[in-house]
Design a protein around this motif. Structure first.
Motif, PDB file in Angstrom:
ATOM      1  N   ASP B 172       3.705 -10.760   1.095  1.00 28.84           N
ATOM      2  CA  ASP B 172       4.522  -9.278   0.603  1.00 28.84           C
ATOM      3  C   ASP B 172       3.170  -8.280   0.344  1.00 28.84           C
ATOM      4  N   LEU B 173       3.563  -7.462   1.377  1.00 33.25           N
ATOM      5  CA  LEU B 173       2.550  -6.344   1.985  1.00 33.25           C
ATOM      6  C   LEU B 173       2.406  -5.170   0.770  1.00 33.25           C
ATOM      7  N   THR B 174       3.482  -4.995   0.210  1.00 36.07           N
ATOM      8  CA  THR B 174       3.702  -4.010  -1.153  1.00 36.07           C
ATOM      9  C   THR B 174       2.624  -4.563  -2.073  1.00 36.07           C
ATOM     10  N   VAL B 177      -0.990  -4.169  -1.057  1.00 38.93           N
ATOM     11  CA  VAL B 177      -1.580  -2.706  -1.133  1.00 38.93           C
ATOM     12  C   VAL B 177      -1.751  -2.434  -2.587  1.00 38.93           C
ATOM     13  N   HIS B 178      -0.865  -2.948  -3.667  1.00 36.17           N
ATOM     14  CA  HIS B 178      -1.155  -2.431  -5.034  1.00 36.17           C
ATOM     15  C   HIS B 178      -2.544  -3.288  -5.429  1.00 36.17           C
ATOM     16  N   ARG B 179      -2.567  -4.288  -4.816  1.00 39.15           N
ATOM     17  CA  ARG B 179      -4.063  -4.905  -5.214  1.00 39.15           C
ATOM     18  C   ARG B 179      -5.496  -4.121  -4.714  1.00 39.15           C
ATOM     19  N   LEU B 180      -5.182  -2.990  -4.002  1.00 37.84           N
ATOM     20  CA  LEU B 180      -6.203  -2.410  -3.508  1.00 37.84           C
ATOM     21  C   LEU B 180      -6.634  -1.546  -4.473  1.00 37.84           C
ATOM     22  N   LYS B 181      -7.850  -0.720  -4.163  1.00 42.43           N
ATOM     23  CA  LYS B 181      -8.079   0.267  -5.376  1.00 42.43           C
ATOM     24  C   LYS B 181      -8.478   1.595  -4.685  1.00 42.43           C
ATOM     25  N   LEU B 188      -3.088   3.869   1.732  1.00 40.13           N
ATOM     26  CA  LEU B 188      -1.984   3.176   2.318  1.00 40.13           C
ATOM     27  C   LEU B 188      -0.672   3.291   1.795  1.00 40.13           C
ATOM     28  N   GLU B 189      -0.518   3.364   0.542  1.00 39.31           N
ATOM     29  CA  GLU B 189       0.582   3.766   0.005  1.00 39.31           C
ATOM     30  C   GLU B 189       1.421   4.902   0.444  1.00 39.31           C
ATOM     31  N   LYS B 221      -8.360  -3.445   6.899  1.00 41.62           N
ATOM     32  CA  LYS B 221      -9.243  -4.543   7.235  1.00 41.62           C
ATOM     33  C   LYS B 221      -9.129  -5.296   5.745  1.00 41.62           C
ATOM     34  N   LYS B 222      -9.185  -4.498   4.468  1.00 40.35           N
ATOM     35  CA  LYS B 222      -9.056  -5.395   3.315  1.00 40.35           C
ATOM     36  C   LYS B 222      -7.700  -6.071   3.148  1.00 40.35           C
TER      37      LYS B 222
END
Lengths: 225, 237
Positions: B172-174, B177-181, B188-189, B221-222
């Motif tokens: 689940d890409l969404t 992405v929400h786990r990034l900071k 990314l959003e 990358k993340k």
């Protein structure tokens, strides 16, 4: 399949990010040469601070018809390693290319020559002299300095090589380690007063091999993609 | 003891490990004769398979060249078209696998192609380059399974009992992405999820376009790392 489409849509927006492959070679060359210059400069600074002593008779002894060739080998062999491994490096950085085993082995020949010189030197000496010949007067300094000087050159190379996509990251790291170790040996040889092949044949090879090992481990960690 | 049906047979943990070990060991036998690269029998039956291969090669090369010159649309087409050869290569290598695994690897390969696209030389054929990247990522995946044979088989066993689409785990890409900071997440959003372009993202976030590109690249990358962590974590869930 929805996720795959999302991924494709996400990736396709990032098309401008990477530079073309032709820039990689320049980046590698600049970083490597810069690191070699920095390491050489550091040794000059160290010699000013009396931590290392540039051998005063270097020019005199290198032009000596009897000793000159043996002394020159201390730097010629590592230089040859660098040159041959550099020629082999191109085949190891692209994913579709399989690095050539025999080219790598050819690159190792000068390294293998060093232990051969060591054995030849011992065979021409009495066995009771062996211990003194092997330990020389600066064994510890040699064993510590070559890998230490090589680390910066290796780090620069690994940084540059991290933009590549090698099939075998550990082997590419090993190649980088060989180049770094060999170049560090060339620099260190300006300060090394041990001229017996029984000493440099063993310990120079040891220093370069240790650096190659460090390179292989670094490659396995940092060059994976 | 966990057992799972593969090719309609019941195999145990040791058998599974043996299959993967065999696949990994054979990788180094010979690149040209490697099981990964042996020619497909069905392809040889086709009289014009070389022509087909050349056509695919030309098409993908053209698309990638345009992509490297900055054509986003062509890059999108390239990524769409490259999925098929990647999928078929993975299918040849992973007879014991299931579709969910293959899709994970395809995504992994797409990320790798994206990250290493600068290593393709325009004067060289593109298919060997794609095959090499697919091979590398597939072997990486097999290695991960081999390191965690029990957890991997747990994962397989669940799917093999009932290989239905609702049970197939997807990335689940969404959520990822929400786990990034911080800036990376916002970029990314904006680009990935909201479909904005780089310049409007830069204006909205009040940062330079270059900073957006760098943040986007780092974010990708993340995401790749998160994908890998997620796959590793399957067995622990």
């Amino acid at each position: 399949m929805t996720d795959l489409n999302d991924t494709i849509a996400l990736l396709s927006k990032d098309v401008h990010m990477s530079g073309p492959a032709k820039h990689f070679g320049w980046g590698y060359a600049i970083l490597t040469v810069a690191s070699i210059i920095i390491v050489a400069s550091l040794t000059i600074v160290a010699s000013m601070g009396n931590w290392l002593a540039f051998r005063p008779d270097y020019m005199q002894i290198i032009s000596d018809p009897d000793l000159g060739l043996t002394i020159a080998l201390k730097q010629l062999l590592p230089l040859l390693i660098t040159l041959l491994i550099l020629l082999d490096l191109r085949g190891a950085i692209y994913p579709e290319q399989t690095p050539s085993g025999w080219r790598f082995m050819v690159g190792l020949l000068p390294l293998l020559t060093l232990p051969v010189l060591f054995i030849m030197a011992l065979s021409h000496a009495d066995s009771h002299q062996w211990a003194d010949m092997i330990s020389g007067g600066s064994l510890l300094r040699c064993v510590i300095f070559i890998p230490s000087l090589a680390l910066l050159i290796l780090a620069a190379q690994i940084t540059a090589l991290s933009h590549t996509a090698p099939q075998y990251p550990a082997w590419l790291g090993c190649r980088a380690g060989l180049i770094a170790g060999a170049m560090a040996t060339v620099i260190y040889a300006f300060y090394c007063t041990e001229d017996s092949p029984a000493f440099f044949g063993l310990w120079y090879a040891f220093g370069i091999t240790v650096t190659a090992g460090i390179g292989a481990v670094s490659g396995r960690i940092f060059l994976r993609w | 003891m966990i057992s799972a049906g593969i090719w309609g047979q019941s195999i145990g943990r040791t058998d599974h490990k043996t299959v993967i070990g065999h696949l990994l060991r054979n990788r180094y036998n010979s690149v040209n004769n490697c099981f990964l690269f042996r020619s497909i029998p069905t392809l040889n039956l086709c009289p014009d398979w070389r022509g087909m291969k050349n056509a695919i090669e030309t098409e993908l090369s053209t698309l990638m060249q345009a992509a490297l010159n900055g054509d986003t649309g062509k890059y999108h087409d390239f990524l769409k078209q490259v999925v098929h050869p990647i999928r078929s290569q993975i299918a040849r290598v992973m007879p014991f696998g299931i579709s969910a695994d293959r899709d994970d690897i395809v995504q992994d390969v797409l990320f790798a192609i994206h990250q290493k696209k600068h290593t393709w030389r325009m004067d060289q054929p593109i298919l060997p380059w794609i095959r090499a990247i697919t091979k590398y990522r597939t072997i990486d995946y097999l290695r991960r399974i081999e390191r965690q044979p029990t957890t991997a088989l747990d994962h397989h066993a669940d799917h093999l009992v009932a290989d239905t689409p609702d049970l197939i785990e997807t990335i689940d890409l969404t959520n990822m992405v929400h786990r990034l900071k911080g800036k990376t997440r916002h970029v990314l959003e904006s680009i990935g999820l909201n479909g904005k372009d780089i310049s409007s993202t830069a204006m909205a976030l009040n940062i330079s376009e270059n900073a957006v590109r760098i943040a986007f690249h780092r974010g990708l990358k993340k995401l790749t790392q998160l994908c890998q962590h997620k796959k590793k974590g399957h067995g622990h869930d």
